[in-house]
Design a protein around this motif. Structure first.
Motif, short mmCIF file in Angstrom:
data_model
loop_
_atom_site.label_atom_id
_atom_site.label_comp_id
_atom_site.label_asym_id
_atom_site.label_seq_id
_atom_site.Cartn_x
_atom_site.Cartn_y
_atom_site.Cartn_z
N CYS A 1 0.86 -1.18 0.00
CA CYS A 1 0.00 0.00 0.00
C CYS A 1 0.90 1.22 0.00
CB CYS A 1 -0.91 0.00 1.23
SG CYS A 1 -1.95 1.48 1.31
N ASP A 2 0.99 1.90 -1.12
CA ASP A 2 1.83 3.08 -1.25
C ASP A 2 0.94 4.31 -1.29
OD1 ASP A 2 4.03 1.42 -1.42
OD2 ASP A 2 3.98 1.35 -3.61
N LEU A 3 1.12 5.18 -0.31
CA LEU A 3 0.23 6.33 -0.18
C LEU A 3 1.00 7.63 -0.03
CD1 LEU A 3 -2.29 4.96 2.49
CD2 LEU A 3 -2.67 5.09 0.02
N ASP A 4 0.42 8.69 -0.57
CA ASP A 4 0.82 10.05 -0.22
C ASP A 4 -0.23 10.56 0.76
OD1 ASP A 4 3.17 10.56 -1.58
OD2 ASP A 4 2.14 11.14 -3.42
N ILE A 5 0.21 11.04 1.91
CA ILE A 5 -0.72 11.55 2.92
C ILE A 5 -0.39 13.01 3.16
CG2 ILE A 5 -1.63 11.32 5.25
CD1 ILE A 5 -0.77 8.43 5.24
N GLU A 6 -1.38 13.87 3.01
CA GLU A 6 -1.16 15.30 3.18
C GLU A 6 -2.18 15.89 4.14
OE1 GLU A 6 0.79 17.28 -0.58
OE2 GLU A 6 -1.09 16.31 -1.14
N SER A 7 -1.70 16.74 5.01
CA SER A 7 -2.59 17.42 5.95
C SER A 7 -3.48 18.40 5.21
CB SER A 7 -1.76 18.16 7.00
OG SER A 7 -2.59 18.93 7.83
N LEU A 8 -4.71 18.53 5.68
CA LEU A 8 -5.62 19.54 5.14
C LEU A 8 -5.66 20.77 6.04
CD1 LEU A 8 -8.59 17.21 4.10
CD2 LEU A 8 -6.88 18.25 2.60
N ARG A 9 -4.97 20.72 7.15
CA ARG A 9 -4.97 21.84 8.08
C ARG A 9 -4.05 22.95 7.59
NH1 ARG A 9 -4.03 20.08 14.06
NH2 ARG A 9 -1.97 19.69 13.24
N ASP A 10 -4.41 24.18 7.90
CA ASP A 10 -3.59 25.34 7.56
C ASP A 10 -3.32 25.44 6.07
OD1 ASP A 10 -3.36 26.03 10.30
OD2 ASP A 10 -1.76 24.55 10.52
N SER A 11 -4.30 25.06 5.26
CA SER A 11 -4.19 25.20 3.81
C SER A 11 -4.53 26.63 3.41
CB SER A 11 -5.14 24.21 3.13
OG SER A 11 -4.74 22.88 3.37
N PRO A 12 -4.31 27.00 2.14
CA PRO A 12 -4.61 28.37 1.71
C PRO A 12 -6.08 28.74 1.93
CG PRO A 12 -3.29 27.25 0.07
CD PRO A 12 -3.69 26.21 1.06
N SER A 13 -6.31 29.98 2.24
CA SER A 13 -7.66 30.47 2.46
C SER A 13 -8.47 30.46 1.17
CB SER A 13 -7.62 31.88 3.04
OG SER A 13 -8.93 32.44 3.09
N PHE A 14 -9.71 30.06 1.29
CA PHE A 14 -10.65 30.09 0.16
C PHE A 14 -10.72 31.48 -0.46
CE2 PHE A 14 -15.15 30.88 -1.05
CZ PHE A 14 -15.27 29.98 -2.09
N THR A 15 -10.55 32.51 0.37
CA THR A 15 -10.69 33.88 -0.11
C THR A 15 -9.54 34.31 -1.02
OG1 THR A 15 -9.62 34.75 1.90
CG2 THR A 15 -12.02 34.57 1.91
#
Length: 214
Positions: free
Chosen positions: A27-41
């Protein structure tokens, strides 16, 4: 884009040979945090308008359960607390975005914030339409439930990849919800046993920035 918040992500490539599996059962995965991502605005104003219009019904339902839902301008509050991550190459005719409502008025201390998968379709003069791609379900609308990180298979085709959303089950337990594009929409499916086991074995002590497979 100037003014865009710095994207703070961790990327982890897991290559795990699980006990009792045949050689190559990986099982080869890329895992990325969704926290502190760019603002929608920070998205183009026109793109913001298309997305908010597409999520209108979801936002109305959220206002009924969100502590901030009594705000006179809940739409504005929602937009300023929305963050996004783009899946590079995810939509061949546009952009594939993961939108996460990051507000402690709904997520609480668990950090399991609602996430939407939205395709921004491109026309000759820019984005022409936004489509929320997750199949609607009672209680969740078109969101992928609550999540703080996303995993995608390494080596898979980049167009509309399978998405595995990580969720906190407890302080040291990680759960996963898997979605696969079937036809025009992402549908919730059973996770690969190999990948589900890898993700569930992740350990995330409070404040840790990396994941460790055991």
């Amino acid at each position: 884009m100037m003014g865009r918040k710095v994207l703070s992500l961790f990327a982890l490539s897991l290559s795990v040979l699980l006990p009792g599996r045949m050689l190559g059962a990986r099982c080869d995965l890329d895992i990325e945090s969704l926290r502190d991502s760019p603002s929608f605005t920070t998205l183009a104003r026109h793109d913001q308008q298309l997305i908010l219009k597409e999520l209108h019904d979801d936002i109305a339902e959220m206002a009924e359960v969100d502590v901030a839902g009594s705000s006179k301008n809940y739409l504005g509050y929602f937009a300023t607390h929305l963050e996004y991550k783009e899946i590079t190459g995810g939509a061949p005719d546009g952009r594939l975005l993961l939108l996460r409502y990051s507000s402690n008025t709904l997520c609480g201390s668990s950090d399991n914030c609602p996430v939407w998968v939205v395709e921004l379709m491109q026309g000759k003069k820019g984005a022409s339409r936004a489509v929320s791609l997750i199949h609607w379900r009672p209680g969740f609308g078109t969101s992928a439930e609550g999540s703080w990180a996303v995993a995608t298979p390494i080596g898979a085709k980049p167009e509309f990849p399978e998405l595995m959303f990580l969720t906190h089950l407890s302080r040291y337990q990680t759960g996963v919800h898997c979605y696969r594009k079937i036809g025009k929409l992402y549908m919730k499916v059973a996770c690969s046993p190999d990948c589900a086991e890898v993700i569930r074995n992740l350990r995330r002590p409070p404040g840790a920035s990396k994941q460790n497979a055991h």
